[in-house]
Design an enzyme around this catalytic site. Structure first.
Site, mmCIF file in Angstrom:
data_model
loop_
_atom_site.group_PDB
_atom_site.id
_atom_site.type_symbol
_atom_site.label_atom_id
_atom_site.label_comp_id
_atom_site.label_asym_id
_atom_site.label_seq_id
_atom_site.Cartn_x
_atom_site.Cartn_y
_atom_site.Cartn_z
ATOM 1 N N GLU A 297 0.827 -1.210 0.000
ATOM 2 C CA GLU A 297 0.000 0.000 0.000
ATOM 3 C C GLU A 297 0.857 1.255 0.000
ATOM 4 O O GLU A 297 0.546 2.226 -0.684
ATOM 5 C CB GLU A 297 -0.936 0.010 1.223
ATOM 6 C CG GLU A 297 -1.929 -1.133 1.267
ATOM 7 C CD GLU A 297 -3.026 -1.048 0.204
ATOM 8 O OE1 GLU A 297 -3.045 -0.067 -0.563
ATOM 9 O OE2 GLU A 297 -3.860 -1.979 0.137
ATOM 10 N N ARG A 301 0.787 3.780 -3.247
ATOM 11 C CA ARG A 301 0.165 5.082 -2.994
ATOM 12 C C ARG A 301 1.208 6.174 -2.752
ATOM 13 O O ARG A 301 1.131 7.256 -3.339
ATOM 14 C CB ARG A 301 -0.769 5.006 -1.776
ATOM 15 C CG ARG A 301 -1.890 4.011 -1.961
ATOM 16 C CD ARG A 301 -2.867 4.030 -0.794
ATOM 17 N NE ARG A 301 -3.642 2.800 -0.757
ATOM 18 C CZ ARG A 301 -4.905 2.717 -0.361
ATOM 19 N NH1 ARG A 301 -5.539 3.771 0.038
ATOM 20 N NH2 ARG A 301 -5.531 1.556 -0.353
ATOM 21 N N ASP A 430 -5.180 -9.984 -8.006
ATOM 22 C CA ASP A 430 -5.514 -9.098 -9.131
ATOM 23 C C ASP A 430 -4.324 -8.415 -9.810
ATOM 24 O O ASP A 430 -4.051 -8.608 -10.999
ATOM 25 C CB ASP A 430 -6.551 -8.058 -8.695
ATOM 26 C CG ASP A 430 -6.207 -7.346 -7.370
ATOM 27 O OD1 ASP A 430 -5.168 -7.667 -6.765
ATOM 28 O OD2 ASP A 430 -6.987 -6.466 -6.948
ATOM 29 N N GLU A 566 -12.000 0.738 -10.095
ATOM 30 C CA GLU A 566 -11.652 -0.180 -11.201
ATOM 31 C C GLU A 566 -12.526 -0.034 -12.445
ATOM 32 O O GLU A 566 -12.018 -0.068 -13.572
ATOM 33 C CB GLU A 566 -11.664 -1.635 -10.711
ATOM 34 C CG GLU A 566 -10.521 -1.983 -9.754
ATOM 35 C CD GLU A 566 -10.732 -1.465 -8.349
ATOM 36 O OE1 GLU A 566 -11.886 -1.112 -8.005
ATOM 37 O OE2 GLU A 566 -9.746 -1.397 -7.582
ATOM 38 N N THR A 655 -0.835 0.708 -10.265
ATOM 39 C CA THR A 655 -2.146 0.180 -9.878
ATOM 40 C C THR A 655 -2.921 1.149 -8.987
ATOM 41 O O THR A 655 -4.067 0.893 -8.641
ATOM 42 C CB THR A 655 -2.004 -1.207 -9.203
ATOM 43 O OG1 THR A 655 -3.294 -1.804 -9.101
ATOM 44 C CG2 THR A 655 -1.368 -1.097 -7.825
HETATM 45 C C1 DMJ Z 1 -6.254 0.574 -4.868
HETATM 46 O O1 DMJ Z 1 -5.445 0.799 -3.783
HETATM 47 C C2 DMJ Z 1 -5.508 -0.096 -5.982
HETATM 48 O O2 DMJ Z 1 -6.201 0.075 -7.158
HETATM 49 C C3 DMJ Z 1 -5.272 -1.547 -5.729
HETATM 50 O O3 DMJ Z 1 -4.679 -2.181 -6.808
HETATM 51 C C4 DMJ Z 1 -6.567 -2.233 -5.430
HETATM 52 N N1 DMJ Z 1 -7.309 -1.580 -4.393
HETATM 53 C C5 DMJ Z 1 -7.467 -0.166 -4.421
HETATM 54 C C6 DMJ Z 1 -8.667 0.355 -5.150
HETATM 55 O O4 DMJ Z 1 -9.766 -0.411 -5.153
#
Ligand code: DMJ
Length: 666
Positions: A297, A301, A430, A566, A655
Site C-alpha cells: 500500500e 500510494r 488481481d 476499477e 495500480t
Molecule cells: C487501490 O489501492 C488499488 O487500485 C489496488 O490495486 C486495489 N485496491 C485499491 C482500489 O480499489
C-alpha cells in the site's frame, strides 16, 4: 627533545617544554592599547619583540605554524558562511520557510540524489541488465507551475537572457500539465539532479495546448474540490477523511490522501490546492517515524504518488521524498526467501509478516515492481530494481500455477505458494496480472518473459474462469477453488477490461480487446442493475436460466461500496482506445450516482454500506484515499477527448493510477 642552544644555556628543560601566551585584555593595559599613550604602546611593542627574540627557533616556528593554521581555518569557514548566506538569499523567503532542512554539511544548492553507482545495470536477477535504464530522469515537465519557486536570473544580463529563453521553451502550455513529451534524447545518463523546488533542466518537447474542458470534466473538478474541502477542513495531513464525523482516521500517519491526490490535482489543473499540498510535503511529511506500514500500500500510494508527481511537476522535492520512503521500505526484502514481508517499520528499519502467518499476498509482492524499478532508474541505485526483479524471477519459477493463474499466498520463509488450488482475479491476486503486462510496457516491451506470463495467464482465465450469466449472457470472471467453480466476482476484477485493452493496444492478440469489451459491459451492469447505480463490493452472477431475470445477485455482506476506481479505470482505457462515446456516458452515470448517494454536504464523499437501498445507503464515514488518487482522476481522463493527455504510448499507470514514464532506449 630540547633545542641545543637552550640545553647549552643550562635552562630548565621543563619550563621550555611549553609556550605560554598571555592575551592582554583591554583592562590589562588600562585600555590604552586602543590608542592611549603612544609611549606605552612603543614600550609594549619593544617588550614583545624582546620576548620573541628570547624564544628558541623551534618555539618561534611552532608559534608561526599555529598562526598560519588558524588563519587558514578562518579563511575556509568564512567561505562556507558566505556561500551559505548567498544560497539563502538567492531563494525566495517562501522557499526558505518551506524547504526541508538537510542534515549535515550541505552545498549551497543541495542535490537530491547521490552519484550513480558504478555498476548501475548489474542485475543478477532473472531479468537481464537493462542498458536503457541508465538514462537520466526524463524531463516530463510541461511547464513549471510554481514560478515563485523557480530561481530567477538576477543581476547577470547574460544569465537573465538564457533564463528567459529557457522559460519561453517551457511555458508554451497551460498549467493543466498533462500534455507531456518524455525526454527521448539518447544522451548518456546525467546524474545532475533537479534541485528542490526546481524542474530538471533539459530538453522538453512540447506538443500542443490542451483543449478546453468539457462540462463533464468540470463536474469532476467540482467533485474533487468538494472532496478536498472536507479533507482540508477536517483531516488535513492525516490519512483519511471521516466526512460524517468531520474527523480523520490514521493508517500509517503519513498524509495518505494528500500524497495520493497530488498528481490528480496537477492533472486537473488545481494549482492552488497543489501548491498548498506541496508545502505540506516540504514541511510536514517525515518518514522518520516509528510506524508499521504495509509494503504494497505504501509503495503504490506513497512511492508511486511521489514519483509520478515528480515526473509531472519536475520538482525535485518529490524525488527526494520518494527516495527516502523507498530506502525505508527496503528492509521488507530481508527474508530467507527474498519474498518481502507485508509490513515494514519505516523508522526502525525492521520488517515482519502479519501476526497470524508467515505468508505474504501474491498480488502485494508482485505489484510493487513498477515503482521500485522506476526509483532505480531515477537514482541510479540498482538495489530497488534488483529486489523486485528477484521476486518476479522467483515467482516465475514456482510450481503451483494453473495455466498461468497463481494462488493467493506465498510463504516468506520457504518462498513457496500456500493455500494452493484457489484461483481468482480478485483480491490478493488481481494486480499480479496487471503488473506482468505493465512491467513489460514500462521496460519498452523487451522483457519477453513478462509478456509470456501475462499471455499465458489470460489463456488460463479464458480456460478456467470465464462464464456467461443469465439471462443477459454477460461474460464474467469467476473463481476456482479446488476444482469447484464459483460465480463470484469482486469489483476489483473490473481492472481487467482496461488491462486487456491496454495489452491489445500494445500489440497483443486482438481477441484481448474483444474480451475487454465484453467484460466492460459486465462491470457496467454491476452498477446499472443495482438500485443506487453503484456496484457492490462483490457480486454473484446468476448462471441458471430458470433463476429469475437478474444477472447480478448481491449477498448482504457484500453490498457496500468503497468508492473504488476499477470500473471507471477500465472505462477510461476503453474510451481512449476505441473512441466509443458510450463509455463516457457510462462513466457519467456513475459520477452522478456517486454525487447522489455518497456525497456529504459539509465536504467529502463517503463509502456506503448498502448500494441496494437508495433511501438509506448508510454512509460508512470514510473516504478512501484512492477516491482522489484514482477514481476522480480516471473520471477526468475518461471525459477528456484529448488523447495526448497522458499518452498511453508514453505513460503507464501504476495500480493506484499514478502515471510513470515508459522507458525508451538510450
Ligand atoms: C487501490 O489501492 C488499488 O487500485 C489496488 O490495486 C486495489 N485496491 C485499491 C482500489 O480499489
Amino acid at each position: 627533545m630540547f633545542p641545543p642552544a637552550a640545553a647549552a644555556a643550562g635552562a630548565e628543560p621543563l619550563r621550555r617544554d611549553f609556550i605560554s601566551v598571555t592575551l592582554l585584555s583591554p583592562g590589562a593595559d588600562g585600555g590604552r592599547s586602543r590608542g592611549g599613550s603612544g609611549n606605552g604602546w612603543r614600550r609594549r611593542r619593544r617588550a614583545c619583540w624582546r620576548k620573541w627574540k628570547q624564544l628558541s627557533r623551534l618555539q618561534r616556528s611552532v608559534i608561526l605554524f599555529l598562526f598560519a593554521f588558524l588563519a587558514l581555518c578562518g579563511g575556509i569557514s568564512y567561505t562556507n558562511i558566505a556561500g551559505h548566506w548567498r544560497a539563502l538569499t538567492s531563494r525566495s523567503p517562501e522557499d526558505q520557510k518551506t524547504e526541508p532542512e538537510i542534515r549535515g554539511p550541505k552545498p549551497a544548492n543541495p542535490v537530491v540524489l547521490p552519484a550513480p553507482p558504478r555498476n548501475a545495470d548489474a542485475d543478477p536477477g532473472g531479468f537481464k541488465p537493462q542498458k536503457h535504464l541508465r538514462r537520466r530522469p526524463p524531463n516530463l515537465q510541461v511547464r513549471a507551475p510554481r514560478k515563485d519557486l523557480r530561481e530567477k536570473p538576477r543581476d547577470d544580463p547574460k544569465k537573465a537572457e538564457e533564463g528567459n529563453k529557457e522559460e519561453s521553451e517551457k511555458t508554451a502550455i497551460s498549467w493543466r500539465g498533462a500534455v507531456i513529451e518524455p525526454d527521448r534524447s539518447p544522451e548518456p545518463p546525467s546524474r545532475k539532479t533537479p534541485e528542490v523546488g526546481k524542474p530538471p533542466s533539459g530538453k522538453t518537447e512540447i506538443r500542443k495546448e490542451p483543449g478546453p474542458l468539457s462540462e463533464r470534466q468540470l463536474a469532476v473538478i467540482e467533485a474533487f474540490r468538494h472532496a478536498w474541502k472536507g479533507y482540508r477542513a477536517f483531516a488535513w495531513g492525516h490519512d483519511e477523511l471521516k466526512p460524517l464525523s468531520k474527523s480523520f482516521s490514521e493508517w500509517f500517519g503519513l498524509g495518505l490522501t494528500l500524497i495520493d491526490a497530488l498528481d490528480t490535482m496537477w492533472i486537473l489543473g488545481l494549482k492552488e490546492e497543489f501548491e498548498e499540498a506541496r508545502k505540506w510535503v516540504a514541511t510536514e511529511l517525515v518518514f522518520e517515524k516509528n510506524v508499521d506500514v504495509n509494503l504494497f500500500e505504501s509503495t503504490i500510494r506513497i512511492l508511486g504518488g511521489l514519483l509520478s508527481t515528480y515526473h509531472l511537476s519536475g520538482d525535485g522535492l518529490f524525488l527526494e521524498k520518494a527516495k527516502d520512503i523507498g530506502n525505508r521500505l527496503m528492509p521488507a526484502f530481508n527474508t530467507p526467501s527474498k519474498i518481502p514481508f507485508s509490513d515494514v517499520n519505516i523508522g526502525r528499519g525492521t520488517a515482519h509478516p502479519p501476526r497470524w502467518t508467515a505468508d505474504s499476498t501474491v498480488a502485494e509482492v508482485t505489484s510493487i515492481q513498477l515503482e521500485f524499478r522506476e526509483l532505480s532508474r531515477l537514482t541510479g541505485d540498482d538495489r530497488f530494481q534488483k529486489a523486485v526483479n528477484d521476486v518476479m524471477r522467483h515467482v516465475r519459477a514456482l510450481s503451483g500455477k494453473k495455466d498461468g493463474l497463481v494462488p493467493m499466498f506465498i510463504n516468506t520463509n520457504s518462498g513457496l505458494f500456500t493455500h494452493l488450488a484457489v484461483y481468482t482475479l480478485g483480491a490478493r491476486a488481481d494486480s499480479y496480472y496487471e503488473y506482468l503486462l505493465k512491467q513489460w510496457i514500462q521496460g519498452g516491451k523487451r522483457e519477453n518473459e513478462l509478456r509470456e506470463d501475462y499471455v499465458q495467464a489470460i489463456e488460463g482465465v479464458k480456460r478456467h474462469l470465464l462464464r456467461k450469466s443469465e439471462p443477459s449472457k454477460l461474460t464474467f470472471v469467476g473463481e476456482l477453488a479446488h476444482g469447484h467453480f464459483s460465480a463470484k466476482m469482486d469489483h476489483l476484477v473490473c481492472f481487467l477490461p482496461g488491462t486487456l485493452a491496454l495489452g491489445a493496444h500494445h500489440g497483443l492478440a486482438a481477441d484481448h480487446m474483444d474480451l475487454a469489451k465484453a467484460l466492460m459491459e459486465t462491470c457496467y451492469q454491476m452498477y446499472r442493475q443495482v438500485e443506487t447505480g453503484l456496484s457492490p463490493e462483490i457480486v454473484h452472477f446468476n448462471t441458471h436460466p430458470q433463476n429469475g431475470h437478474r444477472d447480478v445477485e448481491v449477498k448482504p455482506a457484500d453490498r457496500h461500496n468503497l468508492l473504488r476506481p476499477e470500473t471507471v479505470e477500465s472505462l477510461f482505457y476503453l474510451y481512449r482506445l476505441t473512441g466509443d462515446k458510450k463509455y463516457q456516458d457510462w462513466g457519467w452515470e456513475i459520477l452522478r450516482s456517486f454525487n447522489k448517494y455518497t456525497r456529504v454536504s459539509s465536504g467529502g464523499f463517503s463509502s456506503i454500506n448498502n448500494v441496494q437501498n437508495p433511501k438509506s445507503p448508510e454512509p460508512r464515514d470514510k473516504m478512501e484515499s484512492f477516491f482522489l488518487g484514482e477514481t476522480l482522476k480516471y473520471m477526468f481522463l475518461l471525459f477528456s477527448d484529448d488523447t495526448d493527455v497522458l499518452d498511453l504510448d508514453r505513460f503507464v499507470f501504476n495500480t493506484e493510477a499514478h502515471p510513470l514514464p515508459i522507458w525508451t532506449p538510450a
